[in-house]
Design a protein around this motif. Structure first.
Motif, mmCIF file in Angstrom:
data_model
loop_
_atom_site.group_PDB
_atom_site.id
_atom_site.type_symbol
_atom_site.label_atom_id
_atom_site.label_comp_id
_atom_site.label_asym_id
_atom_site.label_seq_id
_atom_site.Cartn_x
_atom_site.Cartn_y
_atom_site.Cartn_z
ATOM 1 N N ARG A 155 14.610 -12.000 -10.394
ATOM 2 C CA ARG A 155 13.698 -10.906 -9.279
ATOM 3 C C ARG A 155 12.217 -10.424 -9.971
ATOM 4 O O ARG A 155 12.298 -10.455 -11.233
ATOM 5 C CB ARG A 155 14.224 -9.183 -8.957
ATOM 6 C CG ARG A 155 15.348 -9.019 -7.688
ATOM 7 C CD ARG A 155 16.018 -8.323 -7.542
ATOM 8 N NE ARG A 155 17.443 -8.601 -6.294
ATOM 9 C CZ ARG A 155 17.421 -8.175 -5.418
ATOM 10 N NH1 ARG A 155 16.014 -7.717 -5.138
ATOM 11 N NH2 ARG A 155 18.209 -8.565 -4.987
ATOM 12 N N TRP B 257 7.316 -6.857 -10.739
ATOM 13 C CA TRP B 257 5.839 -5.906 -10.048
ATOM 14 C C TRP B 257 6.852 -5.346 -8.870
ATOM 15 O O TRP B 257 6.569 -4.490 -7.954
ATOM 16 C CB TRP B 257 5.101 -7.132 -9.808
ATOM 17 C CG TRP B 257 4.133 -6.579 -8.976
ATOM 18 C CD1 TRP B 257 3.932 -5.412 -9.171
ATOM 19 C CD2 TRP B 257 3.077 -7.310 -7.723
ATOM 20 N NE1 TRP B 257 2.480 -4.937 -7.931
ATOM 21 C CE2 TRP B 257 2.089 -6.386 -7.673
ATOM 22 C CE3 TRP B 257 3.578 -8.584 -7.838
ATOM 23 C CZ2 TRP B 257 1.667 -6.608 -6.612
ATOM 24 C CZ3 TRP B 257 2.341 -8.720 -6.683
ATOM 25 C CH2 TRP B 257 1.694 -8.176 -5.840
ATOM 26 N N THR B 258 7.739 -6.937 -7.765
ATOM 27 C CA THR B 258 7.792 -6.141 -5.963
ATOM 28 C C THR B 258 9.146 -6.220 -6.170
ATOM 29 O O THR B 258 9.985 -6.041 -5.100
ATOM 30 C CB THR B 258 7.131 -7.931 -5.459
ATOM 31 O OG1 THR B 258 8.027 -8.924 -5.482
ATOM 32 C CG2 THR B 258 6.167 -7.815 -5.380
ATOM 33 N N ASN B 259 10.841 -6.416 -7.005
ATOM 34 C CA ASN B 259 12.052 -6.516 -6.885
ATOM 35 C C ASN B 259 12.755 -8.356 -5.980
ATOM 36 O O ASN B 259 13.700 -7.980 -6.197
ATOM 37 C CB ASN B 259 12.252 -5.039 -6.392
ATOM 38 C CG ASN B 259 14.134 -5.233 -7.047
ATOM 39 O OD1 ASN B 259 14.572 -5.730 -7.689
ATOM 40 N ND2 ASN B 259 14.280 -4.413 -6.237
ATOM 41 N N TYR C 76 9.257 -14.090 3.244
ATOM 42 C CA TYR C 76 8.126 -12.912 3.420
ATOM 43 C C TYR C 76 6.903 -13.901 3.802
ATOM 44 O O TYR C 76 5.757 -13.560 4.608
ATOM 45 C CB TYR C 76 7.501 -12.415 2.475
ATOM 46 C CG TYR C 76 6.471 -11.894 2.449
ATOM 47 C CD1 TYR C 76 6.627 -9.948 2.970
ATOM 48 C CD2 TYR C 76 5.027 -11.814 2.045
ATOM 49 C CE1 TYR C 76 5.530 -9.104 3.060
ATOM 50 C CE2 TYR C 76 3.957 -11.061 2.583
ATOM 51 C CZ TYR C 76 4.384 -9.742 2.992
ATOM 52 O OH TYR C 76 3.012 -8.900 2.739
ATOM 53 N N CYS D 246 15.828 -5.888 -1.098
ATOM 54 C CA CYS D 246 14.860 -5.805 -2.012
ATOM 55 C C CYS D 246 14.462 -4.054 -1.676
ATOM 56 O O CYS D 246 14.368 -3.913 -0.253
ATOM 57 C CB CYS D 246 14.362 -7.108 -1.314
ATOM 58 S SG CYS D 246 12.365 -6.375 -2.731
ATOM 59 N N SER D 247 14.380 -3.506 -3.020
ATOM 60 C CA SER D 247 13.851 -1.947 -2.709
ATOM 61 C C SER D 247 12.385 -1.613 -2.143
ATOM 62 O O SER D 247 12.121 -0.555 -1.313
ATOM 63 C CB SER D 247 14.085 -1.164 -4.080
ATOM 64 O OG SER D 247 12.884 -2.173 -5.052
ATOM 65 N N ASP D 248 11.210 -3.011 -2.406
ATOM 66 C CA ASP D 248 10.023 -2.949 -1.634
ATOM 67 C C ASP D 248 10.365 -2.511 -0.252
ATOM 68 O O ASP D 248 9.033 -2.092 0.241
ATOM 69 C CB ASP D 248 9.220 -3.549 -2.387
ATOM 70 C CG ASP D 248 8.658 -3.556 -3.089
ATOM 71 O OD1 ASP D 248 8.240 -2.660 -3.653
ATOM 72 O OD2 ASP D 248 7.983 -3.816 -3.353
ATOM 73 N N PHE D 249 11.387 -3.405 0.545
ATOM 74 C CA PHE D 249 11.198 -3.188 1.494
ATOM 75 C C PHE D 249 11.905 -2.693 2.359
ATOM 76 O O PHE D 249 13.338 -2.535 3.151
ATOM 77 C CB PHE D 249 11.575 -4.774 2.184
ATOM 78 C CG PHE D 249 10.448 -4.995 2.166
ATOM 79 C CD1 PHE D 249 9.351 -5.638 2.854
ATOM 80 C CD2 PHE D 249 9.704 -5.858 1.131
ATOM 81 C CE1 PHE D 249 8.097 -6.382 2.590
ATOM 82 C CE2 PHE D 249 9.179 -7.126 0.677
ATOM 83 C CZ PHE D 249 8.082 -6.521 1.732
ATOM 84 N N HIS D 250 12.475 -0.551 1.336
ATOM 85 C CA HIS D 250 13.650 -0.077 1.796
ATOM 86 C C HIS D 250 15.118 -1.013 2.191
ATOM 87 O O HIS D 250 16.239 -0.510 2.953
ATOM 88 C CB HIS D 250 13.712 0.556 3.839
ATOM 89 C CG HIS D 250 11.769 1.072 3.736
ATOM 90 N ND1 HIS D 250 11.381 1.935 3.073
ATOM 91 C CD2 HIS D 250 11.073 0.612 4.484
ATOM 92 C CE1 HIS D 250 10.549 2.499 3.346
ATOM 93 N NE2 HIS D 250 10.034 1.518 4.611
ATOM 94 N N HIS D 251 15.289 -2.062 0.731
ATOM 95 C CA HIS D 251 16.398 -2.354 0.820
ATOM 96 C C HIS D 251 17.136 -2.934 1.880
ATOM 97 O O HIS D 251 18.199 -3.115 2.298
ATOM 98 C CB HIS D 251 17.674 -0.975 0.199
ATOM 99 C CG HIS D 251 17.321 -0.741 -1.301
ATOM 100 N ND1 HIS D 251 18.060 -1.229 -2.496
ATOM 101 C CD2 HIS D 251 16.829 0.863 -1.344
ATOM 102 C CE1 HIS D 251 17.334 -0.137 -3.374
ATOM 103 N NE2 HIS D 251 16.560 0.693 -2.584
#
Length: 429
Positions: A38, A41-43, A52, A75-80
């Motif tokens: 991962r 920066w963005t996870n 994406y 992905c945590s950057d997209f609310h998991h």
């Protein structure tokens, strides 16, 4: 970020080169690249990036080379959310189809309790010039809803299909009729003008003519008219979002006449309109201020029309700066001097600036350098080098005068003058 992450980003259609990204990714995987790694920066892992940027060709080879758990990794950057959530939220139809073909789970919910179908952008929030995107959103949502197993615990499995029920029967079942006063989301009031199926989304929708210009249309969406009202007074919503407005009953208690009250409703409406205009002006000013970017540590401003270098190689003129629909963040649109670009200033049907085909290219601020700034930096470095050189000559002349006088080829006349002038002084001890 790893090279595999950058390779997935470079495969974005209209911006990068999918074929080259595919070859590079294959080579990296053959050398042992880990798909599950991962970005700090963005996870996001490589599959997330490919989803994406809507590169289904890359998704196929990445899933083939990865472990099964990567397919539904969050992905945590997209609310998991999963890669399916990421592709759905960006209207990446090709990536959604590819992920579903490989067994992605359409019932996984993110931290907000949303499934992939629920993160698809609402076509009602799209302007009329994005009618094509609205059609893609409708098709994408239907695809995700159809992929949900009937046995799972989702609203689609528990609710009946009301698509074929006439609008008037739907309104009768909830105690409403066209022309009734309704409240939308317990906030906006208006008059019910339409109920039925639409072209922009599945299911039953109601159309409301609002009392205040807080709507999104004039009763038409995507060129299809459902009812008639002035601009900005029309809005569509699911049937579950409206309720009948409760009118206050007149009081039966008689009282002495009072001084007529002033009607402040229009004043309030005017204040709202003025506030809205002020907010729009501030937003325009912020947008204008963002059209100028600082690209170097000295704070030198770069404006539209400036000569720049892209990636230190391609020379061109800045024609656009701002956010885009094809990738997050701020991007520069550059018209190159030579036809080594990728487009004519438009990507995925959205035009950002005008230029000849193959002369347009987009680049992030980190890859763009203003030519005047670059020349100034080189000039400063040269001046610094000259200053240091003369300083060294002075030190040598002061400490070793005989050595300097014995030099056959002094650097130049200025250096020779400094050396002979300094030789008359006492040397350092």
């Amino acid at each position: 970020m790893t090279l595999l992450h950058y390779s997935c980003k470079a495969g974005a259609h209209g911006v990068g080169d999918p074929a080259a990204a595919l070859r590079l990714s294959n080579q990296l995987i053959s050398l042992g690249a880990d798909v599950s790694l991962r970005s700090r920066w963005t996870n996001m892992n490589a599959v997330h990036y490919a989803a994406y940027f809507d590169v289904p060709e890359l998704i196929r080879i990445l899933l083939k080379a990865s472990k099964p758990r990567v397919l539904n990794s969050t992905c945590s950057d997209f609310h998991h959310g999963t890669a399916l959530h990421i592709a759905a939220s960006n209207l990446c139809l090709g990536s959604v189809q590819c992920l579903l073909e490989h067994g992605a789970n359409p019932t996984v919910r993110n931290d907000k309790g949303q499934g992939p179908a629920e993160v698809v952008p609402d076509p009602m929030d799209m302007t009329l010039d994005k009618a094509e995107a609205a059609m893609v959103a409708k098709e994408l949502k239907q695809l995700l809803l159809d992929s949900v197993p009937l046995s799972c615990n989702l609203p689609r499995a528990t609710l009946l299909n009301y698509d074929n029920i006439p609008g008037n029967l739907m309104l009768t079942s909830i105690g409403l009729k066209l022309g009734d006063r309704v409240v939308l989301d317990d906030m906006k009031t208006g008059t019910l003008r339409f109920c039925g199926t639409t072209e922009f989304a599945s299911g039953q929708w109601v159309g409301v003519e609002l009392d205040e210009p807080e709507g999104k249309n004039d009763g038409s969406v995507g060129g299809v008219r459902y009812f008639i009202c002035p601009p900005k007074l029309g809005i569509f919503a699911p049937v579950s979002k409206i309720a009948k407005a409760v009118e206050k009953a007149p009081s039966s208690v008689t009282s002495t006449p009072k001084t007529p009250r002033m009607d402040f409703s229009r004043v309030t409406g005017k204040n709202k309109k003025e506030k809205k205009e002020i907010m729009e002006r501030e937003k325009a000013l912020r947008k204008k201020s963002m059209s100028v970017a600082s690209l170097d540590p000295d704070g030198v401003k770069v404006e539209l029309g400036d000569q720049v270098l892209v990636a230190g190689v391609k020379q061109g003129i800045i024609r656009y700066y701002g956010k885009t629909d094809f990738a997050p963040g701020y991007w520069f649109g550059v018209e190159l001097e030579n036809p080594t670009g990728k487009h004519d200033g438009s990507v995925f049907g959205v035009r950002y600036f005008n230029c000849m085909p193959k002369y347009g290219v987009f680049a992030p601020p980190s890859r763009v350098q203003r030519i005047q700034t670059l020349q100034k930096q080189l000039s400063n470095r040269y001046n610094h080098f000259v200053f240091v050189s003369y300083s060294i000559l002075v030190l040598i002349a002061c400490r070793y005068p005989p050595l300097v006088r014995s030099c056959q080829n002094p650097f130049d006349q200025s250096a020779n003058f400094i050396c002979h002038g300094a030789s008359t002084r006492e040397p350092f001890t």
